[in-house]
Design a protein around this motif. Structure first.
Motif, short mmCIF file in Angstrom:
data_model
loop_
_atom_site.label_atom_id
_atom_site.label_comp_id
_atom_site.label_asym_id
_atom_site.label_seq_id
_atom_site.Cartn_x
_atom_site.Cartn_y
_atom_site.Cartn_z
N ASN A 100 41.55 56.39 -30.30
CA ASN A 100 40.15 56.71 -30.11
C ASN A 100 40.07 57.70 -28.96
N PRO A 101 39.74 58.96 -29.24
CA PRO A 101 39.74 59.97 -28.18
C PRO A 101 38.75 59.69 -27.04
N SER A 102 37.78 58.80 -27.26
CA SER A 102 36.83 58.51 -26.19
C SER A 102 37.38 57.48 -25.20
N HIS A 103 38.55 56.86 -25.50
CA HIS A 103 39.17 55.91 -24.57
C HIS A 103 40.24 56.62 -23.75
N SER A 104 40.26 56.36 -22.47
CA SER A 104 41.24 57.03 -21.60
C SER A 104 42.61 56.35 -21.66
N THR A 147 45.35 53.55 -23.90
CA THR A 147 45.66 52.94 -25.20
C THR A 147 46.63 51.81 -24.97
#
Length: 68
Positions: A21-25, A27
């Motif tokens: 998810n690109p909106s999470h900094s 993983t």
């Protein structure tokens, strides 16, 4: 993740398919390993690859854990 009971022979594999998810900094990757032997030390290392199977260059050091 590659793992085994000999740190120089990590011949077993556990995989974790993930959708980023690109909106999470950050993983978090999780894998499930079944049928581990009790009171046994296992060694593992983590490697990452791109969705096309190409190595992305990340390789961890060999770490260890011991089962109960």
């Amino acid at each position: 993740m590659h793992y085994g009971t000999n740190p120089k022979e990590l011949s077993q594999n556990a995989k974790s398919p993930i959708r980023l998810n690109p909106s999470h900094s950050d993983t978090i990757f999780r894998v499930r390993i079944n049928d581990l032997k009790p009171r046994t030390t296992y060694y593992y290392k983590v490697e990452a690859m791109e969705s096309n199977g190409k190595d992305d260059g990340f390789k961890s050091e060999v770490k260890q854990f011991t089962t109960n």
